[in-house]
Scaffold this active site. Sequence first.
Site, PDB file in Angstrom:
ATOM      1  N   PRO A   2       0.821  -1.210   0.000  1.00 51.96           N
ATOM      2  CA  PRO A   2       0.000   0.000   0.000  1.00 51.96           C
ATOM      3  C   PRO A   2       0.856   1.261   0.000  1.00 51.96           C
ATOM      4  O   PRO A   2       1.816   1.378   0.758  1.00 51.96           O
ATOM      5  CB  PRO A   2      -0.803  -0.128   1.301  1.00 51.96           C
ATOM      6  CG  PRO A   2      -0.778  -1.573   1.629  1.00 51.96           C
ATOM      7  CD  PRO A   2       0.535  -2.087   1.131  1.00 51.96           C
ATOM      8  N   GLU A   3       0.500   2.200  -0.877  1.00 52.86           N
ATOM      9  CA  GLU A   3       1.219   3.470  -0.974  1.00 52.86           C
ATOM     10  C   GLU A   3       0.273   4.606  -0.603  1.00 52.86           C
ATOM     11  O   GLU A   3      -0.826   4.359  -0.089  1.00 52.86           O
ATOM     12  CB  GLU A   3       1.807   3.622  -2.378  1.00 52.86           C
ATOM     13  CG  GLU A   3       2.742   2.478  -2.746  1.00 52.86           C
ATOM     14  CD  GLU A   3       3.378   2.607  -4.125  1.00 52.86           C
ATOM     15  OE1 GLU A   3       3.324   3.714  -4.688  1.00 52.86           O
ATOM     16  OE2 GLU A   3       3.921   1.610  -4.627  1.00 52.86           O
ATOM     17  N   LYS A  54       2.243   8.065   3.874  1.00 52.59           N
ATOM     18  CA  LYS A  54       2.110   6.629   4.131  1.00 52.59           C
ATOM     19  C   LYS A  54       1.744   6.322   5.571  1.00 52.59           C
ATOM     20  O   LYS A  54       2.024   5.232   6.074  1.00 52.59           O
ATOM     21  CB  LYS A  54       3.417   5.918   3.771  1.00 52.59           C
ATOM     22  CG  LYS A  54       3.632   5.726   2.277  1.00 52.59           C
ATOM     23  CD  LYS A  54       4.780   4.769   2.031  1.00 52.59           C
ATOM     24  CE  LYS A  54       4.946   4.491   0.557  1.00 52.59           C
ATOM     25  NZ  LYS A  54       5.994   3.485   0.293  1.00 52.59           N
TER      26      LYS A  54
END
Length: 398
Positions: A2-3, A54
């Site tokens: 996940p970014e 993030k």
Amino acid sequence: MPEGPELHLASRFINTVCKNVVFSGRVLKSEVSKNDPVNWCASTYTISSTCRGKELKVTLADTTNAVVYSGKAKTKTPVSTKKRLDIVFRFGMSGQFQFTPVKNMHKHAHLNFFTKASNKPQMVLSFVDPRRFGSWTCSGDWDAGRGPCVLLEYDKFRENVLQNLTKPAFKKPICEVLLNQKYFNGIGNYLRAEIIYRAGVPPFVSASSVLELLEQTGAKNDKKTKVEKPDLLVLCNTVPSEVLGLGGPWYDVDATPETKTAFGRWLQCYYNPDMRNLVDHNGRTIWFKGEAGPLAPKGGKSRKMDGKRKRKMETANADSTSKKQKKLVVKTEEESNTKPRILAKSKQISQKTKKFRITRNSVKKCIDTASRSNLARSKNVRCKQPRRKNRLAKAAMK
């Protein structure tokens, strides 16, 4: 992994599913998780979320009228009428949030927030992390080592980059600097590939050589102006924004199969078999087109494409699976049709061999009989010859 866009979609998901929902009781941590437990217990509370790069922050707000005091026992002073707790999450490799009935709680749910038991069915908001690289802290503060968010704080992000171009970090290749969260908070592996591809920059050139041109030309930080090739810092904002516009297959409540396949169609460079790839100095794979650049690792290794493409394109996967199923069906039909043919051919061959053996035996018998008859005739000839000699001798004597 996940970014930035995925965490923003996760925050949007939490705010959507937790709207007008009352939670209650303790926050339950799984036994296998190595993160600290969350010391929180309230009869009723609400949940909201915000995001920065993030990192994702979940805020627990007590809805009761309890008063929180500070100081010693006799000199306590009321601080606020409601308790609050901020939990900052980092998703690692596979973190995500799910909102499910308690009976359907994910087996890899490592931190769980339960709704009131009176709600039927009782629901649970879970932080799910199968690979367990994710983490959380109850400090409530963003990581001081991370820069401004490329999505929500674009002006501060751009200023932070341009003011630090003389730092040693920007002497490294641009593809490696884009993963430095101190300056590019929210950019990850697939985003850097797409940004570098659209900017038309070799991945292994120094970051300062690319970004100094923006400072010298005085490029305007107006994202609304349309240009043929926007500068790299503008792309760090517009490319993640495009992903947000697509919606998320994990986090968006209204996600449909079309939105899931849209992300795979959106990718232009990352994990594209028509592109080149190299392993950078940090062991991460960068996908690009054209020349690598002068700072490429010596003897750089490229990673082969796997049999199953990891691109998030369910349309391609669906097509490939349907084709495979069709092939399997054709194979099974061909096998079912060819088996009786093979059996028939084997029977014919066996019959032919049997006939061949019979005729061969008959030929051998014929040869044997012929040889025997010839031997018999030769014996008869030899027996008659002496008689003829005797007759001739007698006639000569007369």
